[in-house]
Design an enzyme around this catalytic site. Structure first.
Site, PDB file in Angstrom:
ATOM      1  N   SER A  68      37.417  34.084  39.213  1.00 24.21           N
ATOM      2  CA  SER A  68      37.521  34.170  37.754  1.00 24.21           C
ATOM      3  C   SER A  68      36.408  34.958  37.082  1.00 24.21           C
ATOM      4  O   SER A  68      36.436  35.126  35.861  1.00 24.21           O
ATOM      5  CB  SER A  68      37.578  32.761  37.148  1.00 24.21           C
ATOM      6  N   LYS A  71      37.543  37.583  34.669  1.00 20.01           N
ATOM      7  CA  LYS A  71      37.887  37.422  33.249  1.00 20.01           C
ATOM      8  C   LYS A  71      36.926  38.127  32.300  1.00 20.01           C
ATOM      9  O   LYS A  71      37.261  38.332  31.129  1.00 20.01           O
ATOM     10  CB  LYS A  71      38.001  35.935  32.910  1.00 20.01           C
ATOM     11  N   SER A 125      37.769  29.071  31.601  1.00 16.70           N
ATOM     12  CA  SER A 125      38.452  29.744  32.711  1.00 16.70           C
ATOM     13  C   SER A 125      39.932  29.373  32.787  1.00 16.70           C
ATOM     14  O   SER A 125      40.483  29.204  33.882  1.00 16.70           O
ATOM     15  CB  SER A 125      37.757  29.434  34.043  1.00 16.70           C
TER      16      SER A 125
END
Length: 312
Positions: A68, A71, A125
């Site tokens: 993640s 992101k 997240s």
């Protein structure tokens, strides 16, 4: 204006930097020796963001899954698009199943402003929030991923490739060196700094109306003795525990990239070791289990490299 120009120059210079290790004195006059620190993260890079000096590198050129941490690039593409953050977007089902567990509390058919979805993707997240940002991008999901890779190329992240906006797919791969460049670029966005610093957020969905509470996945943002300016966590079995962060230590803005760390709290422990190392020259020891984890991961990486080389 001058600070922005300096930041952009730093990004270009760092992207072109050689793998040579540079070490600079800190504000206490201590010259940290890389031998004085041991990290539980298998891959790492640490830099003084004001001077552009790279203070520490560990397997920083290995191309690995980044989970993640992805992101941060997702957020830059969303903000670069200029699409209004106040526009409400409808939660839709995925076109294809996610590569890994994509549990979400967001109800299909409900609506939330683009800015709120971006905040959830960054601070908590939320994987489906990241997916929705891509689906509602001009040109759709594919165009969004293309924009992610174009942004990476423009920043000089030549060892980076994205296949999706959330990081659930192991095809999202990069290096600690490239992610230090991405971290530095993301810091230029006020919105990204604000959203990643958010401790808790109450999302108010519409049609149907309901609320969901979210918390930040980086426990360091809750601790007053840490001055976190920007951060993003990540986790996949293949990527391990990951943390990228900008924090101020004794008046210095420090960028940290910690990938494939052993244990849920190990990246935060590594951050603490880095802070101690910068202040005293000694970071402290890691657990034997973390050393064994790194050995297993390193061996697996080498096997993968040999297998890929034999295919080519």
């Amino acid at each position: 204006m001058y600070r922005t120009i300096a930041r952009r120059l730093w990004i270009m210079l760092f992207a072109l930097a050689t793998p040579a290790l540079a070490v600079a004195d800190n504000t206490n006059g201590v010259s940290p020796d890389p031998a004085g620190i041991e990290l539980a993260s298998v891959h790492a890079a640490v830099a003084d963001l004001d001077s552009g000096t790279v203070l520490y590198r560990k397997h920083e050129r290995r191309v690995v899954p980044i989970a993640s941490v992805t992101k941060l690039m997702t957020a830059m593409v969303v903000l670069d698009s200029g699409e209004p953050l106040g526009e409400s977007l409808t939660a839709v089902k995925r076109d294809t199943p996610a590569a890994n567990n994509a549990f979400t509390r967001i109800r299909i058919g409900s609506r939330l402003p683009r800015g709120d979805l971006l905040r959830l993707a960054l601070m908590s997240s939320e994987n489906h929030a990241a997916y929705l940002l891509a689906r509602h991008h001009p040109g759709g999901f594919s165009a969004f991923v293309e924009a992610m890779n174009a942004k990476a190329a423009a920043l000089g992240m030549h060892d980076t490739r994205f296949v999706g906006p959330s990081g659930l797919d192991t095809g999202n791969r990069s290096t600690a060196a490239d992610l230090l460049v991405m971290l530095r670029a993301a810091e230029e966005y006020d919105t990204i700094r604000e959203y990643t610093q958010t401790r808790r957020f109450l999302a108010n969905f519409q049609h149907p109306g309901y609320t969901l509470h979210y918390g930040n996945t980086n426990v360091l943002v809750y601790r007053d003795h840490w001055d976190v300016g920007l951060s993003k966590t990540g986790y996949l079995n293949e990527a391990g525990r990951c943390l990228v962060m900008v924090t101020e230590i004794d008046g210095r803005r420090i960028g940290m990239v910690l990938l494939n760390s052993f244990g849920k709290r190990s990246p935060m422990g590594d951050a603490g070791r880095i802070r101690n190392w910068l202040r005293t020259g000694h970071g402290g020891a890691i657990a034997q289990a973390a050393r064994q984890y790194e050995q297993r991961r390193a061996a697996a990486f080498e096997q993968t490299q040999h297998a890929e080389a034999s295919i080519q």
